[in-house]
Design an enzyme around this catalytic site. Structure first.
Site, PDB file in Angstrom:
ATOM      1  CG  HIS A 141       0.427  11.708  -7.847  1.00  0.00           C
ATOM      2  ND1 HIS A 141       0.368  12.930  -8.473  1.00  0.00           N
ATOM      3  CD2 HIS A 141       0.470  10.789  -8.854  1.00  0.00           C
ATOM      4  CE1 HIS A 141       0.394  12.759  -9.782  1.00  0.00           C
ATOM      5  NE2 HIS A 141       0.442  11.476 -10.050  1.00  0.00           N
ATOM      6  N   GLY A 154      -4.849   4.908  -9.246  1.00  0.00           N
ATOM      7  CA  GLY A 154      -5.999   5.758  -9.006  1.00  0.00           C
ATOM      8  C   GLY A 154      -7.177   5.396  -9.895  1.00  0.00           C
TER       9      GLY A 154
END
Lengths: 281, 281
Positions: B38, B148
């Site tokens: 993250h 992602g």
């Protein structure tokens, strides 16, 4: 001269220039074949923002497989002239492949309220409406958008989508515009023969009569509904699709007209399906 | 000091002030319990726009009835500290009733590609993802948003939604961040016991081995897939959910690795479902 824009890319560039000047946009989405009801919406729209943009797009995803997509009336030159007359600056006029390119697969769906009323006979209709309206809002980024109350369920569904998805646009409801004799204006009225045109008055007449009954103290929704059903069944070429008395926000059927209530109905006159509605209280 | 905003109204006001100055926003949506992956996305996000906003919201609509919504890990204070460290200016941190108030009923759904891979075991998952992401995009109006590659199918689905619905935001894919031994970072890794943590390496090891086989001229997808299946079935506590070799855009299964191909897999290790993927060619 009115601008006619046919691609998403060009439309986004047009909008970007307006936004960069800090100015506001009103969008009136239409399927074209404009009538006085549309033009009234546009006049209101003109007063609500710095720029008035309309879209003309006969949206295939809101038509069912056996519906009138192919024969839906179209007359772009006339639409252009009429919209220019009420101060529209720009028409977004894409074709189907521009809005739904090959591989297209994303849909916006409001559940629950789309399964009632028109959603029963037209189970995929509102999914098509919310999807195209979401796309138009993303492309044109209107600060405000005007929808007619004639398509009452559509109005409630759009408001729900905008609220649920936290969209920025403000939805304005415009009262139904009627012919002198009371028939709600609709592009589909052109399909009516002279005799059918007379029969079509049963929609507004039933609504007016229902409103009169409520005014005189009749609060039993079942009785009012039956009155309308009887009127329709005694009208030549008219076949009821539905007649309902509903809560204006939830669209739930109401038994007793104690507080706010709307009567909504759909009637097939010949091959033409017409809808109308009226606030009873 | 980092701003923490919990209501849609306050978040929209915050965004409006930025937009009025003509500045840009990057959004990194998360479910919290942040890890180095993250933070890497956030660092990239920081470089892409004037302002970096993240959201932390464990989105109930993307969990199935028997999934781990209740026990999904949460630690807001730690998340706040970590995100402040990489230059996040604002965390949008609403609760479930703020995002899905009573009567909520609108969903965005990408059809087709959401029925494959993770969509088989998790049939409502992507509908929840696209709905919450559409809402976040409408509230925060990012110019750019970073996702992602670890959640590869999610990335493809989000890109499809953005394209189909003509959203303004640009989607950036960020490479999967891995632990030193190759395990893809995931908030769910914390559920693994020490033994399971070792077994979990089968995901990245199978992908690396597959990539090696392709490099050495093995183009038969069935053979490569079987190799991975055998590796998983000989790993303690590991149960295959799926192993597929797919086209990177359509997610269609590929038979021969002639051009672009991605291998994607999902494996249950104990009670924890893990996913990973790698470009083979």
């Amino acid at each position: 001269m009115i601008d006619v824009i046919t691609t998403v890319t060009a439309m986004k560039a047009y909008v970007k220039a307006i936004k960069q000047r800090g100015e506001t946009i009103c969008l009136v989405p239409t399927m074209g074949y404009l009538h006085a009801g549309h033009l009234d919406l546009m006049r209101e729209g003109k007063s609500l923002a710095d720029h008035l943009i309309i879209s003309i797009f006969v949206n295939p995803t809101q038509f069912g497989p056996n519906e009138d997509l192919g024969k839906y009336p179209r007359d772009f030159d006339r639409d252009k002239r009429l919209s220019e007359g009420v101060g529209v600056e720009c028409i977004f006029y894409p074709d189907a492949s521009e809005m739904y390119p090959k591989g297209y697969s994303t849909y916006v769906n409001v559940e629950g309220i789309t399964g009632k009323l028109c959603g029963i006979a037209r189970p995929t209709h509102f999914r098509g409406v919310t999807t195209i309206v979401a796309k138009l809002f993303n492309i044109i980024e209107p600060d405000v958008s005007v929808f007619g109350e004639k398509d009452y369920q559509q109005l409630v569904v759009i408001k729900r989508m905008v609220g649920d998805l936290n969209m920025k646009v403000k939805i304005i409801a415009h009262p139904t515009v009627r012919e002198e004799d009371g028939l709600a204006m609709s592009s589909r009225n052109k399909f009516l023969s002279p005799d059918q045109r007379k029969s079509a008055l049963v929609l507004s007449h039933a609504l007016i009569k229902a409103k009169g009954l409520v005014k005189h103290g009749e609060y039993d929704a079942a009785k009012i509904r039956q009155m309308a059903i009887d009127m329709i069944s005694s009208t030549p070429e008219a076949v009821m699709d539905y007649v309902e008395i509903i809560h204006p926000d939830t669209l739930e059927c109401i038994e007793s007209i104690d507080s706010k209530a709307v009567m909504a109905l759909a009637v097939k006159v010949g091959n033409t399906r017409l809808i109308d509605n009226m606030v009873l209280k």
